[in-house]
Design a protein around this motif. Sequence first.
Motif, PDB file in Angstrom:
ATOM      1  N   TYR A 237     -13.023 -35.316  88.972  1.00 27.42           N
ATOM      2  CA  TYR A 237     -14.015 -34.234  88.959  1.00 27.42           C
ATOM      3  C   TYR A 237     -15.260 -34.682  89.739  1.00 27.42           C
ATOM      4  CZ  TYR A 237     -11.327 -32.028  85.200  1.00 27.42           C
ATOM      5  OH  TYR A 237     -10.333 -31.439  84.451  1.00 27.42           O
ATOM      6  N   LEU A 238     -15.907 -33.716  90.349  1.00 30.86           N
ATOM      7  CA  LEU A 238     -17.181 -33.995  91.007  1.00 30.86           C
ATOM      8  C   LEU A 238     -18.312 -33.489  90.125  1.00 30.86           C
ATOM      9  CD1 LEU A 238     -16.466 -32.978  94.735  1.00 30.86           C
ATOM     10  CD2 LEU A 238     -16.177 -35.209  93.623  1.00 30.86           C
ATOM     11  N   SER A 239     -19.285 -34.361  89.862  1.00 27.17           N
ATOM     12  CA  SER A 239     -20.429 -34.010  89.031  1.00 27.17           C
ATOM     13  C   SER A 239     -21.662 -33.757  89.907  1.00 27.17           C
ATOM     14  CB  SER A 239     -20.731 -35.133  88.034  1.00 27.17           C
ATOM     15  OG  SER A 239     -21.100 -36.314  88.732  1.00 27.17           O
ATOM     16  N   ALA A 240     -22.732 -33.293  89.269  1.00 26.26           N
ATOM     17  CA  ALA A 240     -23.976 -33.043  90.006  1.00 26.26           C
ATOM     18  C   ALA A 240     -24.526 -34.328  90.600  1.00 26.26           C
ATOM     19  CB  ALA A 240     -25.007 -32.389  89.083  1.00 26.26           C
ATOM     20  N   SER A 241     -24.384 -35.439  89.880  1.00 24.91           N
ATOM     21  CA  SER A 241     -24.906 -36.717  90.388  1.00 24.91           C
ATOM     22  C   SER A 241     -24.125 -37.181  91.605  1.00 24.91           C
ATOM     23  CB  SER A 241     -24.850 -37.778  89.283  1.00 24.91           C
ATOM     24  OG  SER A 241     -23.517 -37.978  88.848  1.00 24.91           O
ATOM     25  N   GLU A 242     -22.821 -36.922  91.641  1.00 27.11           N
ATOM     26  CA  GLU A 242     -22.014 -37.314  92.799  1.00 27.11           C
ATOM     27  C   GLU A 242     -22.334 -36.424  93.999  1.00 27.11           C
ATOM     28  OE1 GLU A 242     -18.021 -39.137  90.627  1.00 27.11           O
ATOM     29  OE2 GLU A 242     -18.316 -36.949  90.749  1.00 27.11           O
ATOM     30  N   LEU A 243     -22.599 -35.150  93.753  1.00 30.66           N
ATOM     31  CA  LEU A 243     -23.032 -34.269  94.842  1.00 30.66           C
ATOM     32  C   LEU A 243     -24.401 -34.679  95.358  1.00 30.66           C
ATOM     33  CD1 LEU A 243     -21.906 -30.762  93.506  1.00 30.66           C
ATOM     34  CD2 LEU A 243     -20.833 -32.127  95.307  1.00 30.66           C
ATOM     35  N   ARG A 244     -25.273 -35.105  94.460  1.00 31.50           N
ATOM     36  CA  ARG A 244     -26.603 -35.571  94.872  1.00 31.50           C
ATOM     37  C   ARG A 244     -26.481 -36.807  95.766  1.00 31.50           C
ATOM     38  NH1 ARG A 244     -30.742 -38.961  94.046  1.00 31.50           N
ATOM     39  NH2 ARG A 244     -32.857 -38.076  93.931  1.00 31.50           N
ATOM     40  N   ALA A 245     -25.581 -37.721  95.391  1.00 31.33           N
ATOM     41  CA  ALA A 245     -25.372 -38.919  96.218  1.00 31.33           C
ATOM     42  C   ALA A 245     -24.871 -38.541  97.610  1.00 31.33           C
ATOM     43  CB  ALA A 245     -24.382 -39.848  95.525  1.00 31.33           C
ATOM     44  N   LEU A 246     -24.008 -37.508  97.671  1.00 30.67           N
ATOM     45  CA  LEU A 246     -23.513 -37.035  98.967  1.00 30.67           C
ATOM     46  C   LEU A 246     -24.664 -36.511  99.814  1.00 30.67           C
ATOM     47  CD1 LEU A 246     -21.195 -36.179 100.904  1.00 30.67           C
ATOM     48  CD2 LEU A 246     -21.097 -34.025  99.621  1.00 30.67           C
ATOM     49  N   ILE A 247     -25.554 -35.709  99.213  1.00 28.57           N
ATOM     50  CA  ILE A 247     -26.688 -35.120  99.945  1.00 28.57           C
ATOM     51  C   ILE A 247     -27.641 -36.200 100.414  1.00 28.57           C
ATOM     52  CG2 ILE A 247     -28.710 -33.634  99.673  1.00 28.57           C
ATOM     53  CD1 ILE A 247     -27.006 -31.942  97.736  1.00 28.57           C
ATOM     54  N   VAL A 248     -27.921 -37.177  99.539  1.00 36.51           N
ATOM     55  CA  VAL A 248     -28.814 -38.277  99.923  1.00 36.51           C
ATOM     56  C   VAL A 248     -28.220 -39.052 101.088  1.00 36.51           C
ATOM     57  CG1 VAL A 248     -29.821 -40.459  99.158  1.00 36.51           C
ATOM     58  CG2 VAL A 248     -29.876 -38.459  97.646  1.00 36.51           C
ATOM     59  N   GLY A 249     -26.899 -39.235 101.078  1.00 38.78           N
ATOM     60  CA  GLY A 249     -26.243 -39.970 102.159  1.00 38.78           C
ATOM     61  C   GLY A 249     -26.290 -39.232 103.485  1.00 38.78           C
ATOM     62  N   ILE A 250     -26.291 -37.905 103.442  1.00 42.74           N
ATOM     63  CA  ILE A 250     -26.357 -37.117 104.684  1.00 42.74           C
ATOM     64  C   ILE A 250     -27.753 -37.207 105.297  1.00 42.74           C
ATOM     65  CG2 ILE A 250     -26.151 -34.786 105.648  1.00 42.74           C
ATOM     66  CD1 ILE A 250     -24.052 -34.206 103.527  1.00 42.74           C
TER      67      ILE A 250
ATOM     68  N   PHE B 208     -31.080 -35.220 104.961  1.00 39.63           N
ATOM     69  CA  PHE B 208     -31.649 -34.012 105.568  1.00 39.63           C
ATOM     70  C   PHE B 208     -33.150 -34.223 105.804  1.00 39.63           C
ATOM     71  CE2 PHE B 208     -27.900 -32.477 103.370  1.00 39.63           C
ATOM     72  CZ  PHE B 208     -27.346 -31.597 104.290  1.00 39.63           C
ATOM     73  N   ASP B 209     -33.469 -35.086 106.756  1.00 41.22           N
ATOM     74  CA  ASP B 209     -34.874 -35.427 106.998  1.00 41.22           C
ATOM     75  C   ASP B 209     -35.652 -34.295 107.650  1.00 41.22           C
ATOM     76  OD1 ASP B 209     -34.445 -37.950 105.949  1.00 41.22           O
ATOM     77  OD2 ASP B 209     -33.912 -38.818 107.900  1.00 41.22           O
ATOM     78  N   GLU B 210     -34.933 -33.350 108.288  1.00 44.01           N
ATOM     79  CA  GLU B 210     -35.630 -32.311 109.039  1.00 44.01           C
ATOM     80  C   GLU B 210     -36.204 -31.212 108.154  1.00 44.01           C
ATOM     81  OE1 GLU B 210     -31.181 -31.282 109.265  1.00 44.01           O
ATOM     82  OE2 GLU B 210     -32.465 -33.033 109.187  1.00 44.01           O
ATOM     83  N   ILE B 211     -35.831 -31.189 106.870  1.00 47.91           N
ATOM     84  CA  ILE B 211     -36.377 -30.186 105.954  1.00 47.91           C
ATOM     85  C   ILE B 211     -36.903 -30.877 104.705  1.00 47.91           C
ATOM     86  CG2 ILE B 211     -34.832 -28.360 106.764  1.00 47.91           C
ATOM     87  CD1 ILE B 211     -33.168 -28.755 104.255  1.00 47.91           C
ATOM     88  N   ASN B 212     -37.851 -30.236 104.061  1.00 44.69           N
ATOM     89  CA  ASN B 212     -38.416 -30.747 102.818  1.00 44.69           C
ATOM     90  C   ASN B 212     -37.473 -30.389 101.686  1.00 44.69           C
ATOM     91  OD1 ASN B 212     -40.252 -31.835 100.978  1.00 44.69           O
ATOM     92  ND2 ASN B 212     -41.265 -29.865 100.703  1.00 44.69           N
ATOM     93  N   LEU B 213     -36.599 -31.344 101.289  1.00 48.64           N
ATOM     94  CA  LEU B 213     -35.489 -31.041 100.400  1.00 48.64           C
ATOM     95  C   LEU B 213     -35.644 -31.733  99.058  1.00 48.64           C
ATOM     96  CD1 LEU B 213     -32.693 -29.616 100.261  1.00 48.64           C
ATOM     97  CD2 LEU B 213     -31.692 -31.793 100.991  1.00 48.64           C
ATOM     98  N   ASN B 214     -35.417 -30.974  97.997  1.00 50.56           N
ATOM     99  CA  ASN B 214     -35.322 -31.533  96.652  1.00 50.56           C
ATOM    100  C   ASN B 214     -33.841 -31.779  96.374  1.00 50.56           C
ATOM    101  OD1 ASN B 214     -34.956 -31.646  93.736  1.00 50.56           O
ATOM    102  ND2 ASN B 214     -37.069 -30.945  93.554  1.00 50.56           N
ATOM    103  N   GLU B 215     -33.415 -33.059  96.352  1.00 48.23           N
ATOM    104  CA  GLU B 215     -31.997 -33.375  96.249  1.00 48.23           C
ATOM    105  C   GLU B 215     -31.378 -32.877  94.949  1.00 48.23           C
ATOM    106  OE1 GLU B 215     -34.236 -35.592  97.159  1.00 48.23           O
ATOM    107  OE2 GLU B 215     -33.706 -36.253  99.184  1.00 48.23           O
ATOM    108  N   ASP B 216     -32.126 -32.971  93.841  1.00 50.40           N
ATOM    109  CA  ASP B 216     -31.586 -32.515  92.555  1.00 50.40           C
ATOM    110  C   ASP B 216     -31.325 -31.007  92.572  1.00 50.40           C
ATOM    111  OD1 ASP B 216     -31.628 -35.030  91.352  1.00 50.40           O
ATOM    112  OD2 ASP B 216     -33.748 -34.849  90.846  1.00 50.40           O
TER     113      ASP B 216
END
Length: 579
Positions: free
Chosen positions: A315-328, A330-338
Amino acid sequence: MARKPKPSLSPPLTLSLLLLSISLSSARLLPNATSSDLISDGVQNDIRIPPVLRLYRGSDEVCEKTYGFLPCTDTALGNLFLILVYGYLMFLAATYLSSGSELLLEILGPGIVGGLFLPILGALPDAMLILVSGLSGTVETAQAQVSVGMGLLAGSTVMLLTVIWGTCVVVGKCDIEDSVARDGKDTKGFSLVGSGVTTDIWTCYAAMIMALSVIPFIVVQLPQILHSTSGRHLAVLIALIISVLLLISYCAYQVFQPWIQRRRIDYAKHRHVISGVLKHLKMRAIGRLLTNRGEPNREVIDKLFKAIDTNHDTYLSASELRALIVGIRFDEINLNEDDAAAKLLKDFDTSFDDRIDLEEFIDGIKKWLDEAMGLKAFPEDVVGPESFKHLDRYHEKTKRDHFLLGDLSDEAVGDVKDSKWTTIKAVLLLSLGTVIAAAFADPLVDAVDNFSSATSIPSFFISFIALPLATNSSEAVSAIIFASRKKLRSASLTFSELYGAATMNNVLCLSVFLALVYLRGLVWDFSSEVLVILIVCIVMGALGSIRSTFPLWTTSIAFLLYPFSLALVYVLDYKFGWS
């Protein structure tokens, strides 16, 4: 939000009061004086020394003092001096209102204050001048003076959308690359196509609203267009009702616009995250995400799923999706990873158990790819090598969409130190500005009317050129200074402010004007003036609504419209006799 310069209350106000006190006594020269005409100063009694001053007697007055004590004159130079003095006081009123509004905005933030009070207070000096132009004296006097109000209404709108608009483009220009002006980069000089400004999408909406705000002008002009005299009074009433309704609608939109804007920005940011995740998965995938028939490639997507599932619980959890986003990254936008991870989870989690299984992941990827490709049945060239190019273009598009929507991260209202004193100061500035505008609007209109009589220059042209300089100077200077910061955010706020000010002229000031015409039974004979307002608002509104980037060549349209407006009114009124 554009920050207005805070004025110093004492020096300019003291100077103005001193000028007024010097001119409070009305006097004239006597070339041939007799002893019975003279009032001795206790020093010089020789009547052969010309010239001598004699106080006006009641029977000698040729002008009417406003409020019974403010100075008046029937000479051109004297009235010019009074126009300068009263105009400066109206400039102070506009500055105080602007500064007080900004202080109040710092405390209470956008919404009711930014959407309702700021636009109304910004248009208050103009509305005051229009009100007194048709309120004082007999109906005949009001009919003669009301052209001052129309001149101010037309002049303010035209000046904001032409001279000030074009100047803001010049001072705010940056290098245009990929159809977007790059913040702070100005290396191309005065290139007509390679240099300019870019505004966000909300500024385009502001331009559209400004163009629509001319509807009451069209309605009130219908009897003249149809060559009818019987329906003019009714047309004024209908236009007044429409204008008031537009004013209420515009204020309501301004109140709710920050909330609408945040929702749109959040949605655009989410779409950009989706495109970034797809692009990232495509780069990591060994093989195609879709088969040649456009179906999900389960084998490839399964490997990606397992790579993201770091704890291997299927299963994929919110924390694993957050790790995916952090790894990508997204420096070009002001992003709240959570927040971004929570929205991705909501997109995939069709079973509502706060986790994503493989089937949900596959279905989610398919749905995202459908949106990115814009197709439901994928041709072979899309699912083949071209698919990465499509995803890359889609990612750039979502990034541009987010960029053009702007970013509200710098709009948050911070904690204001000593908010009690700031509130008191804001109220004092607003009160002082309102009092000055109310007190000196009438004498300014009288001075313009008297100057017109003394010089035989139509009062419309005097008010068209001179009065907007007094009532809109603080807004103009603030807009130009803010545009010089050379950023999309500052440019957007600058041009939104200009469009908003023109809109308030077209709804608030016009409502006051139409109410005067209807209640006092005045004649509406401003066909040429209305035509000028329509042309400028529609041309600049169309230009601002169909594009978000303005190269330097667009300033030629704005700058040429100003002399064109003056020439058009002159030709139509004084050559063809329009009314």
